[in-house]
Design a protein around this motif. Structure first.
Motif, short mmCIF file in Angstrom:
data_model
loop_
_atom_site.label_atom_id
_atom_site.label_comp_id
_atom_site.label_asym_id
_atom_site.label_seq_id
_atom_site.Cartn_x
_atom_site.Cartn_y
_atom_site.Cartn_z
N GLN A 122 0.82 -1.21 0.00
CA GLN A 122 0.00 0.00 0.00
C GLN A 122 0.86 1.26 0.00
N CYS A 123 2.13 1.14 0.24
CA CYS A 123 3.00 2.30 0.41
C CYS A 123 3.79 2.60 -0.85
N THR A 124 4.25 3.84 -0.94
CA THR A 124 5.00 4.27 -2.10
C THR A 124 6.34 3.54 -2.19
N PHE A 125 6.81 3.40 -3.40
CA PHE A 125 8.14 2.83 -3.60
C PHE A 125 9.18 3.95 -3.63
N GLY A 126 8.68 5.17 -3.69
CA GLY A 126 9.57 6.33 -3.72
C GLY A 126 9.99 6.75 -2.33
N ALA A 127 10.55 7.93 -2.25
CA ALA A 127 11.02 8.47 -0.97
C ALA A 127 9.85 8.69 -0.02
N ARG A 128 10.05 8.35 1.22
CA ARG A 128 9.03 8.57 2.25
C ARG A 128 9.13 10.00 2.77
N LEU A 129 8.02 10.47 3.30
CA LEU A 129 7.96 11.81 3.88
C LEU A 129 7.94 11.70 5.40
N GLN A 130 8.53 12.68 6.05
CA GLN A 130 8.49 12.74 7.50
C GLN A 130 7.12 13.25 7.95
N GLU A 131 6.80 13.02 9.22
CA GLU A 131 5.48 13.40 9.73
C GLU A 131 5.19 14.89 9.57
N ASP A 132 6.18 15.75 9.86
CA ASP A 132 5.96 17.19 9.73
C ASP A 132 5.75 17.57 8.26
N GLU A 133 6.38 16.87 7.34
CA GLU A 133 6.17 17.14 5.92
C GLU A 133 4.76 16.74 5.49
N ILE A 134 4.29 15.61 6.00
CA ILE A 134 2.93 15.18 5.67
C ILE A 134 1.92 16.14 6.28
N ARG A 135 2.22 16.68 7.46
CA ARG A 135 1.34 17.67 8.10
C ARG A 135 1.26 18.92 7.23
N LEU A 136 2.40 19.42 6.77
CA LEU A 136 2.41 20.60 5.88
C LEU A 136 1.67 20.30 4.58
N LEU A 137 1.87 19.12 4.05
CA LEU A 137 1.21 18.72 2.81
C LEU A 137 -0.30 18.66 2.99
N SER A 138 -0.77 18.11 4.10
CA SER A 138 -2.22 18.02 4.32
C SER A 138 -2.82 19.41 4.54
N GLU A 139 -2.10 20.30 5.21
CA GLU A 139 -2.57 21.68 5.38
C GLU A 139 -2.66 22.38 4.03
N PHE A 140 -1.64 22.17 3.21
CA PHE A 140 -1.62 22.77 1.88
C PHE A 140 -2.79 22.27 1.02
N VAL A 141 -2.98 20.96 1.00
CA VAL A 141 -4.06 20.37 0.18
C VAL A 141 -5.42 20.89 0.65
N LYS A 142 -5.62 20.95 1.97
CA LYS A 142 -6.91 21.44 2.51
C LYS A 142 -7.12 22.90 2.14
N SER A 143 -6.09 23.73 2.29
CA SER A 143 -6.26 25.15 1.95
C SER A 143 -6.51 25.35 0.46
N GLN A 144 -5.83 24.57 -0.38
CA GLN A 144 -6.06 24.68 -1.82
C GLN A 144 -7.46 24.20 -2.19
N ALA A 145 -7.91 23.13 -1.55
CA ALA A 145 -9.26 22.63 -1.82
C ALA A 145 -10.29 23.69 -1.43
N ASP A 146 -10.07 24.35 -0.30
CA ASP A 146 -10.99 25.41 0.14
C ASP A 146 -11.01 26.58 -0.83
N GLN A 147 -9.90 26.81 -1.51
CA GLN A 147 -9.79 27.92 -2.46
C GLN A 147 -10.08 27.51 -3.90
N GLY A 148 -10.39 26.25 -4.11
CA GLY A 148 -10.67 25.78 -5.46
C GLY A 148 -9.43 25.57 -6.32
#
Length: 173
Positions: A138-164
């Motif tokens: 189920q996991c990527t074969f590429g480079a893994r992300l650290q927890e703080d990076e995934i947190r930033l990524l989820s914040e970014f995705v949510k803010s972009q979704a809210d802005q269309g």
């Protein structure tokens, strides 16, 4: 009397001292009104400027410098790890699983926590990017992300979704 008989006679030639005194008064009266206006402007300028600063959306930035850096880092992470499938919030693999708010809501992934969980562990065709992601298939074969990076990524995705997804651009690369 002689002066009244000569209509074009210049009085300044006859009495320069008298004319100079009169000229100084005229010059002073010409500058009196602008001086009063300048004093009024000097008294009103500070409160007018304060009101302008307080009410102006241009001067008060919507986010702090630290938040702007986080958004930029989130955009950079998105461009590195997600853009292959999610160009501008879409989904080239599974059209019903876009990152647009309506699809996120329909799929029950409309909070930062849910976006974080799916980004970390994966779901369906979406691979997980977390360091402790399991099961292996189920996991990527590429480079893994650290927890703080995934947190930033989820914040970014949510803010972009809210802005269309209007501000995706090149943000951070």
């Amino acid at each position: 009397m002689l002066l009244s008989a000569i209509p074009n006679c210049n009085k300044s030639l006859i009495s320069p001292a008298l004319n100079q005194k009169k000229g100084n008064q005229e010059v002073e009266s010409q500058w009196a009104k602008p001086r009063q206006e300048l004093k009024l402007l000097q008294r009103l300028a500070p409160p007018i400027f304060a009101a302008f600063v307080a009410l102006s959306p241009i001067i008060a930035p919507p986010v702090s410098y630290g938040q702007a850096i986080d958004v930029q880092r989130g955009a950079s992470l998105f461009n590195r790890a997600c853009i292959g499938c999610h160009v501008a919030g879409g989904n080239i693999i599974q059209p019903g699983a876009t990152l647009f708010l309506k699809d996120l809501q329909r799929n029950g992934v409309d909070t930062e926590e849910e976006i974080y969980r799916i980004t970390y562990y994966g779901k369906g065709r979406m691979p997980g990017f977390g360091e402790m992601c399991t099961p292996r298939g189920q996991c990527t074969f590429g480079a893994r992300l650290q927890e703080d990076e995934i947190r930033l990524l989820s914040e970014f995705v949510k803010s972009q979704a809210d802005q269309g997804w209007l501000n995706i651009g090149n943000g951070g690369d």
